[in-house]
Design a protein around this motif. Sequence first.
Motif, PDB file in Angstrom:
ATOM      1  N   ALA A  56       0.837  -1.207   0.000  1.00 11.73           N
ATOM      2  CA  ALA A  56       0.000   0.000   0.000  1.00 11.73           C
ATOM      3  C   ALA A  56       0.866   1.248   0.000  1.00 11.73           C
ATOM      4  O   ALA A  56       0.569   2.240  -0.680  1.00 11.73           O
ATOM      5  CB  ALA A  56      -0.929  -0.004   1.209  1.00 11.73           C
ATOM      6  N   LYS A  57       1.976   1.192   0.750  1.00 20.43           N
ATOM      7  CA  LYS A  57       2.887   2.334   0.796  1.00 20.43           C
ATOM      8  C   LYS A  57       3.569   2.535  -0.559  1.00 20.43           C
ATOM      9  O   LYS A  57       3.692   3.663  -1.057  1.00 20.43           O
ATOM     10  CB  LYS A  57       3.926   2.111   1.880  1.00 20.43           C
ATOM     11  CG  LYS A  57       4.944   3.238   2.001  1.00 20.43           C
ATOM     12  CD  LYS A  57       5.959   2.935   3.060  1.00 20.43           C
ATOM     13  CE  LYS A  57       7.008   4.038   3.113  1.00 20.43           C
ATOM     14  NZ  LYS A  57       8.047   3.746   4.115  1.00 20.43           N
ATOM     15  N   LEU A  58       4.000   1.432  -1.188  1.00 22.90           N
ATOM     16  CA  LEU A  58       4.625   1.530  -2.502  1.00 22.90           C
ATOM     17  C   LEU A  58       3.643   2.081  -3.541  1.00 22.90           C
ATOM     18  O   LEU A  58       4.014   2.877  -4.410  1.00 22.90           O
ATOM     19  CB  LEU A  58       5.140   0.152  -2.934  1.00 22.90           C
ATOM     20  CG  LEU A  58       6.343  -0.381  -2.157  1.00 22.90           C
ATOM     21  CD1 LEU A  58       6.689  -1.790  -2.599  1.00 22.90           C
ATOM     22  CD2 LEU A  58       7.544   0.545  -2.327  1.00 22.90           C
ATOM     23  N   LEU A  59       2.396   1.635  -3.428  1.00 25.31           N
ATOM     24  CA  LEU A  59       1.383   2.137  -4.347  1.00 25.31           C
ATOM     25  C   LEU A  59       1.198   3.641  -4.198  1.00 25.31           C
ATOM     26  O   LEU A  59       1.070   4.370  -5.186  1.00 25.31           O
ATOM     27  CB  LEU A  59       0.058   1.411  -4.093  1.00 25.31           C
ATOM     28  CG  LEU A  59      -1.130   1.853  -4.976  1.00 25.31           C
ATOM     29  CD1 LEU A  59      -0.815   1.602  -6.447  1.00 25.31           C
ATOM     30  CD2 LEU A  59      -2.400   1.142  -4.560  1.00 25.31           C
ATOM     31  N   ALA A  60       1.207   4.116  -2.937  1.00 27.95           N
ATOM     32  CA  ALA A  60       1.060   5.554  -2.694  1.00 27.95           C
ATOM     33  C   ALA A  60       2.233   6.329  -3.287  1.00 27.95           C
ATOM     34  O   ALA A  60       2.063   7.394  -3.888  1.00 27.95           O
ATOM     35  CB  ALA A  60       0.942   5.818  -1.196  1.00 27.95           C
ATOM     36  N   LEU A  61       3.445   5.779  -3.117  1.00 27.97           N
ATOM     37  CA  LEU A  61       4.627   6.449  -3.665  1.00 27.97           C
ATOM     38  C   LEU A  61       4.568   6.487  -5.200  1.00 27.97           C
ATOM     39  O   LEU A  61       4.939   7.493  -5.825  1.00 27.97           O
ATOM     40  CB  LEU A  61       5.899   5.733  -3.212  1.00 27.97           C
ATOM     41  CG  LEU A  61       6.227   5.870  -1.711  1.00 27.97           C
ATOM     42  CD1 LEU A  61       7.404   4.980  -1.344  1.00 27.97           C
ATOM     43  CD2 LEU A  61       6.538   7.327  -1.364  1.00 27.97           C
TER      44      LEU A  61
END
Length: 334
Positions: A56-61
């Motif tokens: 989820a964090k990678l997707l946000a980045l």
Amino acid sequence: MFEMHWPWLLLLAPLPLVMAFIPAKKRIEAALRVPFYQHASQLEQHSKLGINKRPAKLLALWLIWICCLFAATNPQWVGEPTSMPSSGRDLLMAVDISGSMEQTDMAIAGRRVTRLMAVKKVIGDFVVRRNSDRMGLILFGAQAYLQAPLTYDRKTVNQLLQEAQIGFAGRETAIGDAIGLAVKRLRDRPDASRVLVLLTDGANTAGQLSPDKATELAQQAKIKIYTIAFGAESMEVPGIFGSRTVNPSRDLDEPTMVNIAEKTGGKYFRARNLEELDNIHRELDRLEPIEMETETFRPVQTLFYWPLAIAFLLSLLLACLHVWQGRAARVEHA
């Protein structure tokens, strides 16, 4: 329709994947020195996102990166084509604001007003009525100034006329310089479109260019000049032995005004009061318009701030999440 000014910037989208192919040893040598890097790395180690929430964090980045790229392409919404007026003239108004224009021989609604106030009212209405023409304004006294270049924005031209005051350009009258300035502004326009309306209440008493020489230049540039001589021919003034009648327009140089109009193919008008001045401008309203090339434009609305705002909000959300994780980690270790 939707357009992007630099769509090729989207080709940079896979750029972060290049980091995966850089050897770990080289990645240790940071390109930037961050004072709080150690603290940030500790927050990462104690992150409560865990392995399950890391995607989820990678997707946000990735979303932040894509939004920034999308904003950099300068996205735009282009509206339907809008046509500009396709007929009309380039009408340049040259208005005298010398000292003699403060003579109070005009009347509006029974109240005595200066010549300049009367001119503002009548010419202001004339400017507003010229829906298909490009209007411009020259103000002249001892010098001549281009107050408003040729434009379809008649409201601004009228506003600049209403703001004019006696003495702005000196108290003498430079008719020749006013015509010369008009020639400079009109000579590059289409032949049949070059029209100057010159209004004055006096004679040429200043300037570097004589009216005769300026008229020759206007002839060569094929500029048609309509001259308007303005001012009452009789006026009652108080005296020691009672009121007497005087001619407030005794300094008016009508022969020169007639000569200017005849040599340039225009027409000479004499306005002794407000009604005659209004009738003159209504006659000018009936001048045959010329055909001009149709100009079209498409309104453009920039949209880059939308993806930029999304990237900012996502960055802010991640930053707040890191702060919250850091506080939770400190509480857990306490």
